[in-house]
Design an enzyme around this catalytic site. Structure first.
Site, mmCIF file in Angstrom:
data_model
loop_
_atom_site.group_PDB
_atom_site.id
_atom_site.type_symbol
_atom_site.label_atom_id
_atom_site.label_comp_id
_atom_site.label_asym_id
_atom_site.label_seq_id
_atom_site.Cartn_x
_atom_site.Cartn_y
_atom_site.Cartn_z
ATOM 1 N N LEU A 57 0.857 -1.180 0.000
ATOM 2 C CA LEU A 57 0.000 0.000 0.000
ATOM 3 C C LEU A 57 0.896 1.234 0.000
ATOM 4 C CD1 LEU A 57 -2.876 -0.670 2.585
ATOM 5 C CD2 LEU A 57 -3.133 -0.260 0.132
ATOM 6 N N ASP A 58 0.510 2.265 -0.751
ATOM 7 C CA ASP A 58 1.251 3.520 -0.733
ATOM 8 C C ASP A 58 1.299 4.064 0.689
ATOM 9 O OD1 ASP A 58 1.666 3.441 -3.451
ATOM 10 O OD2 ASP A 58 -0.021 4.756 -3.941
ATOM 11 N N PRO A 59 2.347 4.823 1.029
ATOM 12 C CA PRO A 59 2.459 5.362 2.399
ATOM 13 C C PRO A 59 1.220 6.112 2.872
ATOM 14 C CG PRO A 59 4.531 5.663 1.240
ATOM 15 C CD PRO A 59 3.554 5.116 0.231
#
Length: 314
Positions: A57-59
Site C-alpha cells: 500500500l502507498d504510504p
C-alpha cells in the site's frame, strides 16, 4: 557464573533470531507509513523470526495490510493474486505529477462533469483493461525503480500493463470537486492511474486524494488491528491470539486430507497419498493432516505432488 552467562547469551540469541511462528496478522494500516515499516512493527511486536506482506500500500493509503508470518510467506501469492477492493476519493480539476495529493499540480481545469458523465466514463475502466502505472511507482525501468528516476526529474515511457477490473462504482459525490469511487480489481492495479485516466477522459484532470483498501482476498480491514492496538499488547499472548491460520490464504484452493504416511512423504517433498473429493486430475490444492496444512501441490491419481511444503511449528 559461567553457566548463567551462557544461558543469558542463549536467550538473547533466540530473541535476536525471533520466534518460529506462522500465520497471518491483519493490520488496518494508518496513513503516513510504508508497508515495510508496518511489517517491521508487527514482526517486532510478535518477536517473529520471519515476516512479509501480501500487497504493498502507498504510504498515504490506509486499510488492510495482510502480514504473513513464518511459513505463511510461502502462501503470499494466493492473496496477492486474489481480487481486492479499494475505496478512494478523486480530486477533480487538478492533475499532479504523482497522481495523488503529495505531488505538484501540473494541470488544472474549471470543468466539473456531472455524476452521469462520470458514471459513463467509468464503464471504460471495467473488465480487462490496459493501464499505465504512475511515473512515481515501484515498477522497474531498465532495472531501476520508476519513482527514483521520477524524483530526479526524468519523465519515462512506461509500458501499459493488463489489469482486470471487476467493478468500478461512483459511491458518493461530497461536493463538485470530489468523487468517491469503489473498485474491485485483480493483481497489479494502480488506483492513482484510474484517477488520472478518468480525469483525462472527462477532460477535467484528477488525482487521488484519499485511498483505502477495504478488503484483499479473504482479509478485511474491519477485521484488522490498528498499530496502536498492536503496540498496546505487543509481546503478549493477547497479541498471539490474533494470529490467523496460514490456510486462510487459500481462498480459491480446495483442501485434500493427507494420510499419516502421505503427510510424512509430503513433509519430505515427495508425492503423498491423500483423500480427495471432487478434485480434478492436475488441479492445484492444499493438503492437511490432523488439522494443519502440510503442502500445496497438484492432485494426480490419489496423491498430492507438492510444489510448496509448509513446516509449521507453532
Amino acid at each position: 557464573m559461567g553457566p548463567v552467562a551462557e544461558k543469558n547469551e542463549d536467550t538473547m540469541g533466540r530473541r535476536r533470531n525471533g520466534r518460529e511462528i506462522s500465520g497471518w496478522m491483519i493490520v488496518d494500516k494508518p496513513a503516513g507509513l510504508t508497508s515495510t515499516a508496518v511489517v517491521n512493527k508487527v514482526r517486532w511486536a510478535l518477536d517473529a523470526k520471519k515476516a512479509g506482506h501480501a500487497g504493498t500500500l502507498d504510504p498515504d493509503a490506509t486499510g488492510v495490510l495482510a502480514v504473513a508470518l513464518g511459513e505463511a510467506t510461502k502462501t503470499v501469492p494466493y492473496v496477492t493474486e486474489a481480487l481486492k477492493a479499494y475505496e478512494f476519493t478523486v480530486r477533480l480539476g487538478q492533475a499532479t505529477n504523482t497522481d495523488d495529493a503529495e505531488g505538484e499540480i501540473i494541470a488544472t481545469s474549471d470543468l466539473r462533469p456531472s455524476d452521469a458523465a462520470i458514471k459513463e466514463a467509468l464503464s471504460a475502466f471495467i473488465g480487462d483493461i490496459e493501464q499505465i502505472p504512475p511515473q512515481f511507482s515501484a515498477v522497474k525501468i531498465d532495472g531501476e525503480r520508476a519513482y527514483k528516476r521520477a524524483r530526479d526529474g526524468e519523465t519515462m515511457e512506461i509500458a501499459a500493463r493488463p489489469l482486470y477490473v471487476e467493478s468500478l462504482l461512483l459511491v458518493d459525490r461530497p461536493d463538485a470537486d470530489h468523487v468517491t469511487l469503489e473498485m474491485v480489481c485483480g493483481k497489479g492495479g494502480y488506483v492513482r492511474s484510474v484517477a488520472r485516466d478518468m480525469g483525462a477522459a472527462l477532460g477535467c484532470h484528477g488525482h487521488v486524494r484519499e485511498l483505502r483498501r477495504i478488503w484483499s482476498g479473504p482479509f478485511e480491514a474491519s477485521d484488522g488491528l490498528t498499530l496502536a492496538q498492536i503496540e498496546e499488547i505487543a509481546r503478549t499472548e493477547a497479541l498471539d491470539a490474533h494470529i490467523r491460520p496460514v490456510e486462510e490464504a487459500f481462498i480459491a484452493l480446495p483442501e485434500v486430507k493427507a494420510t499419516q504416511e502421505g503427510a510424512t512423504r509430503l513433509r519430505n517433498g515427495n508425492p503423498g497419498m491423500v483423500i480427495a473429493h471432487n478434485i480434478e486430475y492436475g488441479e492445484e490444492c492444499w493438503a492437511s493432516h490432523e488439522g494443519q496444512v502440510v503442502a500445496i501441490g497438484r492432485y494426480k491419481s490419489g496423491a498430492l505432488h507438492p510444489t510448496r511444503v509448509l513446516n509449521i511449528k507453532n
